[in-house]
Design a protein around this motif. Sequence first.
Motif, PDB file in Angstrom:
ATOM      1  N   GLY A 181       0.953  -1.318   0.007  1.00  0.00           N
ATOM      2  CA  GLY A 181      -0.406  -0.001   0.281  1.00  0.00           C
ATOM      3  C   GLY A 181       0.911   1.148   0.398  1.00  0.00           C
ATOM      4  O   GLY A 181       2.166   0.869   0.090  1.00  0.00           O
ATOM      5  N   HIS A 182       0.184   2.281  -0.157  1.00  0.00           N
ATOM      6  CA  HIS A 182       0.708   3.910  -0.154  1.00  0.00           C
ATOM      7  C   HIS A 182       0.296   4.474   1.122  1.00  0.00           C
ATOM      8  O   HIS A 182      -0.811   4.821   1.604  1.00  0.00           O
ATOM      9  CB  HIS A 182       0.817   4.302  -1.151  1.00  0.00           C
ATOM     10  CG  HIS A 182      -0.243   4.917  -1.800  1.00  0.00           C
ATOM     11  ND1 HIS A 182      -1.424   3.872  -2.321  1.00  0.00           N
ATOM     12  CD2 HIS A 182      -0.746   5.504  -1.557  1.00  0.00           C
ATOM     13  CE1 HIS A 182      -2.421   4.350  -2.679  1.00  0.00           C
ATOM     14  NE2 HIS A 182      -2.539   4.878  -2.393  1.00  0.00           N
ATOM     15  N   LEU A 183       1.238   5.795   1.620  1.00  0.00           N
ATOM     16  CA  LEU A 183       0.794   6.759   2.696  1.00  0.00           C
ATOM     17  C   LEU A 183      -0.736   8.054   1.383  1.00  0.00           C
ATOM     18  O   LEU A 183       0.100   8.148   0.739  1.00  0.00           O
ATOM     19  CB  LEU A 183       1.407   7.231   3.014  1.00  0.00           C
ATOM     20  CG  LEU A 183       2.125   6.430   4.097  1.00  0.00           C
ATOM     21  CD1 LEU A 183       4.027   7.512   4.390  1.00  0.00           C
ATOM     22  CD2 LEU A 183       2.367   6.440   5.332  1.00  0.00           C
ATOM     23  N   SER A 184      -1.301   7.715   2.824  1.00  0.00           N
ATOM     24  CA  SER A 184      -1.998   8.804   1.721  1.00  0.00           C
ATOM     25  C   SER A 184      -1.689  10.441   1.204  1.00  0.00           C
ATOM     26  O   SER A 184      -0.318  10.211   2.692  1.00  0.00           O
ATOM     27  CB  SER A 184      -3.379   9.117   2.450  1.00  0.00           C
ATOM     28  OG  SER A 184      -3.307   9.521   4.010  1.00  0.00           O
ATOM     29  N   ASP A 185      -1.978  11.033   0.803  1.00  0.00           N
ATOM     30  CA  ASP A 185      -1.342  12.861   1.065  1.00  0.00           C
ATOM     31  C   ASP A 185      -1.726  13.340   2.368  1.00  0.00           C
ATOM     32  O   ASP A 185      -0.231  13.925   2.739  1.00  0.00           O
ATOM     33  CB  ASP A 185      -1.718  13.646   0.083  1.00  0.00           C
ATOM     34  CG  ASP A 185      -1.139  13.352  -1.289  1.00  0.00           C
ATOM     35  OD1 ASP A 185      -0.282  11.918  -1.434  1.00  0.00           O
ATOM     36  OD2 ASP A 185      -2.222  13.528  -2.514  1.00  0.00           O
ATOM     37  N   GLU A 186      -2.648  13.334   3.033  1.00  0.00           N
ATOM     38  CA  GLU A 186      -2.398  13.180   4.645  1.00  0.00           C
ATOM     39  C   GLU A 186      -1.482  12.792   5.700  1.00  0.00           C
ATOM     40  O   GLU A 186      -0.975  13.748   5.889  1.00  0.00           O
ATOM     41  CB  GLU A 186      -4.239  13.604   5.233  1.00  0.00           C
ATOM     42  CG  GLU A 186      -3.805  13.829   6.481  1.00  0.00           C
ATOM     43  CD  GLU A 186      -5.744  13.399   6.288  1.00  0.00           C
ATOM     44  OE1 GLU A 186      -5.735  14.322   8.303  1.00  0.00           O
ATOM     45  OE2 GLU A 186      -6.607  12.952   5.532  1.00  0.00           O
TER      46      GLU A 186
END
Length: 208
Positions: A181-186
Motif C-alpha cells: 500500500g501507500h501513504l495518503s497525502d495527508e
Amino acid sequence: MKAKKFFAEILSAAIIFSASPTEAAEEDGEIITEVPTEIYMWVQSTPRGNYWFNHQQAGYKIRPDGTLDLNTLMVPTVCMYDNIQIEDVIQKRRWKKLSLKGYDRLAGRADYLKFDLANHTVQVVERVDLDDTWATLDKDTSCEPIDLKTLPSTDLRYNFYRTILEWARDHNELIIGRSKGHLSDEDGDLPFNEVPINKMFIPPAAPK
C-alpha cells in the motif's frame, strides 16, 4: 511517500501460519516444534508456553483505495505450549463437548492481533489452534477488544503487547517501506509526533 513491499490486506491467520517454514520432529515420543527465528521474534516464556510475534508480517491494514490505515496495526503471533498446557486445552474442549479430532498433536496456537492505535485497544481477531505441523485444528473469532490503558501489569499479555508496540514504534519506517500500500497525502505530511504509533499509549514496563 510511496511504500514498497507488504501484504495487501488482512490475511487469514490460518494461511499465514500454515505457510510458515517450521520444522517438527519426534524425540522420545515427545513432539518438538521449532519456531523459525528469522520470521518470529521471541518475547517471553512462561511455565506453560513461549510467546512469539511475526516481525516480517506485522503491518498496517490497507484500505480499499490502497492507502495504509496507520491507526490499525495487524500482527500475527504464536504461542507454543508445554505438555501441561496441551492437556489443559484438551480437557477444556472435552468438558465443552468440542471436537478433539487432531488434538493428540496439539502444539500451540496462533493469535492474529489487531491494534487500534486511535482507541488504544488490542483484539484477537482470529485464534487458531495448531498441530505440530502448524496446520489448523480449530479457530475462534469471538474475542473482544482489550483496553490497553486498563490492562493490569500482572496480566500475562501485558508485557507481550507492550513489546510488540515498542518494536512497531521503533521500526515504523520499515513497516511502511515493506507495504504494497501507500501513504495518503495527508498521512505522508504528518509531523513525527502526530503519527498514530508515536501517539499510541504503550503500557509502561511492569514493576519487577
